[in-house]
Motif scaffolding. Structure first.
Motif, PDB file in Angstrom:
ATOM      1  N   ASP A   1      -6.845   7.684  -3.508  1.00  0.00           N
ATOM      2  CA  ASP A   1      -7.243   7.205  -4.840  1.00  0.00           C
ATOM      3  C   ASP A   1      -7.748   5.764  -4.840  1.00  0.00           C
ATOM      4  O   ASP A   1      -8.178   5.263  -5.876  1.00  0.00           O
ATOM      5  N   GLU A   2      -7.714   5.115  -3.688  1.00  0.00           N
ATOM      6  CA  GLU A   2      -8.130   3.717  -3.592  1.00  0.00           C
ATOM      7  C   GLU A   2      -9.580   3.557  -3.144  1.00  0.00           C
ATOM      8  O   GLU A   2     -10.076   2.442  -3.056  1.00  0.00           O
ATOM      9  N   GLY A   3     -10.251   4.635  -2.838  1.00  0.00           N
ATOM     10  CA  GLY A   3     -11.638   4.558  -2.391  1.00  0.00           C
ATOM     11  C   GLY A   3     -11.740   4.415  -0.883  1.00  0.00           C
ATOM     12  O   GLY A   3     -10.772   4.626  -0.151  1.00  0.00           O
ATOM     13  N   PRO A   4     -12.934   4.035  -0.405  1.00  0.00           N
ATOM     14  CA  PRO A   4     -13.175   3.948   1.036  1.00  0.00           C
ATOM     15  C   PRO A   4     -12.266   2.923   1.719  1.00  0.00           C
ATOM     16  O   PRO A   4     -11.884   1.924   1.122  1.00  0.00           O
ATOM     17  N   ILE A   5     -11.968   3.209   2.958  1.00  0.00           N
ATOM     18  CA  ILE A   5     -11.133   2.323   3.768  1.00  0.00           C
ATOM     19  C   ILE A   5     -11.846   2.083   5.097  1.00  0.00           C
ATOM     20  O   ILE A   5     -12.449   2.990   5.660  1.00  0.00           O
ATOM     21  N   HIS A   6     -11.787   0.862   5.578  1.00  0.00           N
ATOM     22  CA  HIS A   6     -12.441   0.515   6.840  1.00  0.00           C
ATOM     23  C   HIS A   6     -11.647   1.071   8.017  1.00  0.00           C
ATOM     24  O   HIS A   6     -10.415   1.075   7.999  1.00  0.00           O
ATOM     25  N   LEU A   7     -12.370   1.524   9.032  1.00  0.00           N
ATOM     26  CA  LEU A   7     -11.703   2.025  10.235  1.00  0.00           C
ATOM     27  C   LEU A   7     -10.843   0.946  10.880  1.00  0.00           C
ATOM     28  O   LEU A   7      -9.787   1.253  11.439  1.00  0.00           O
ATOM     29  N   ALA A   8     -11.275  -0.302  10.780  1.00  0.00           N
ATOM     30  CA  ALA A   8     -10.492  -1.394  11.363  1.00  0.00           C
ATOM     31  C   ALA A   8      -9.115  -1.481  10.710  1.00  0.00           C
ATOM     32  O   ALA A   8      -8.117  -1.757  11.385  1.00  0.00           O
ATOM     33  N   GLU A   9      -9.048  -1.222   9.425  1.00  0.00           N
ATOM     34  CA  GLU A   9      -7.771  -1.249   8.714  1.00  0.00           C
ATOM     35  C   GLU A   9      -6.876  -0.095   9.169  1.00  0.00           C
ATOM     36  O   GLU A   9      -5.683  -0.261   9.408  1.00  0.00           O
ATOM     37  N   ILE A  10      -7.470   1.085   9.290  1.00  0.00           N
ATOM     38  CA  ILE A  10      -6.708   2.245   9.771  1.00  0.00           C
ATOM     39  C   ILE A  10      -6.247   1.994  11.206  1.00  0.00           C
ATOM     40  O   ILE A  10      -5.092   2.268  11.543  1.00  0.00           O
ATOM     41  N   ALA A  11      -7.125   1.447  12.017  1.00  0.00           N
ATOM     42  CA  ALA A  11      -6.786   1.161  13.412  1.00  0.00           C
ATOM     43  C   ALA A  11      -5.606   0.187  13.487  1.00  0.00           C
ATOM     44  O   ALA A  11      -4.686   0.386  14.286  1.00  0.00           O
ATOM     45  N   ARG A  12      -5.627  -0.829  12.648  1.00  0.00           N
ATOM     46  CA  ARG A  12      -4.533  -1.804  12.642  1.00  0.00           C
ATOM     47  C   ARG A  12      -3.217  -1.142  12.218  1.00  0.00           C
ATOM     48  O   ARG A  12      -2.205  -1.301  12.877  1.00  0.00           O
TER      49      ARG A  12
ATOM     50  N   GLN B   1      -2.351   2.031  12.231  1.00  0.00           N
ATOM     51  CA  GLN B   1      -1.924   3.118  13.119  1.00  0.00           C
ATOM     52  C   GLN B   1      -1.836   2.719  14.589  1.00  0.00           C
ATOM     53  O   GLN B   1      -1.451   3.524  15.431  1.00  0.00           O
ATOM     54  N   GLU B   2      -2.238   1.482  14.876  1.00  0.00           N
ATOM     55  CA  GLU B   2      -2.229   0.988  16.257  1.00  0.00           C
ATOM     56  C   GLU B   2      -3.047   1.882  17.187  1.00  0.00           C
ATOM     57  O   GLU B   2      -2.591   2.336  18.233  1.00  0.00           O
ATOM     58  N   ILE B   3      -4.266   2.154  16.753  1.00  0.00           N
ATOM     59  CA  ILE B   3      -5.239   2.949  17.508  1.00  0.00           C
ATOM     60  C   ILE B   3      -6.505   2.107  17.613  1.00  0.00           C
ATOM     61  O   ILE B   3      -6.864   1.413  16.671  1.00  0.00           O
ATOM     62  N   SER B   4      -7.206   2.176  18.725  1.00  0.00           N
ATOM     63  CA  SER B   4      -8.419   1.374  18.869  1.00  0.00           C
ATOM     64  C   SER B   4      -9.510   1.854  17.903  1.00  0.00           C
ATOM     65  O   SER B   4      -9.653   3.055  17.647  1.00  0.00           O
TER      66      SER B   4
END
Length: 138
Positions: free
Chosen positions: A22-33, A35-38
């Motif tokens: 519900d918050e809209g688009p999210i940057h992959l860098a944020e998800i990576a941080r 989830q601790e995934i490159s």
């Protein structure tokens, strides 16, 4: 059956987008941080998810990636099957033409049963179910 890193990270990517749906688009860098995934690995995983219509991208300063469908409409069997190239624990459990012994093999019944059980269990779990489980743990 051992799931590949691609499936494990891909499902975590999808769950992260579902949590923030519900918050809209999210940057992959944020998800990576989170989830601790490159980021590079997430960039590779997101391509088939976009092609299959599970994820959409939004360009611009407030852009990023988001689910193309609501979390209740995405079942885990779809994601795992896409990222693994199927859910079968053996080639013959999904395709009898995959093995020349499939018509003679007494074990094929067991492999098919296990594959069907995995498929059914994953099909009965949506991203929304995982979001709810995640919020109960927090």
């Amino acid at each position: 059956m051992k799931l590949s890193t691609r499936s494990r990270y891909g499902t975590r990517l999808m769950l992260e987008m579902a949590i923030h749906f519900d918050e809209g688009p999210i940057h992959l860098a944020e998800i990576a941080r989170r989830q601790e995934i490159s980021v590079k690995y997430l960039e590779q995983i997101i391509i088939p998810l976009k092609k299959a219509g599970y994820v959409k991208s939004v360009r611009g300063p407030k852009g990023g990636h988001m689910l193309a469908k609501p979390p209740h409409a995405i079942h885990m069997d779809e994601i795992v099957s896409l990222l693994e190239g199927g859910i079968g624990i053996t080639e013959c459990s999904e395709n009898s033409n995959g093995c020349e012994r499939s018509s003679l093999c007494h074990m094929r019944f067991l492999w098919k049963e296990i594959t069907e059980a995995i498929h059914e269990r994953l099909h009965n779990i949506t991203l929304l179910d995982l979001v709810r489980m995640n919020s109960e743990e927090s």
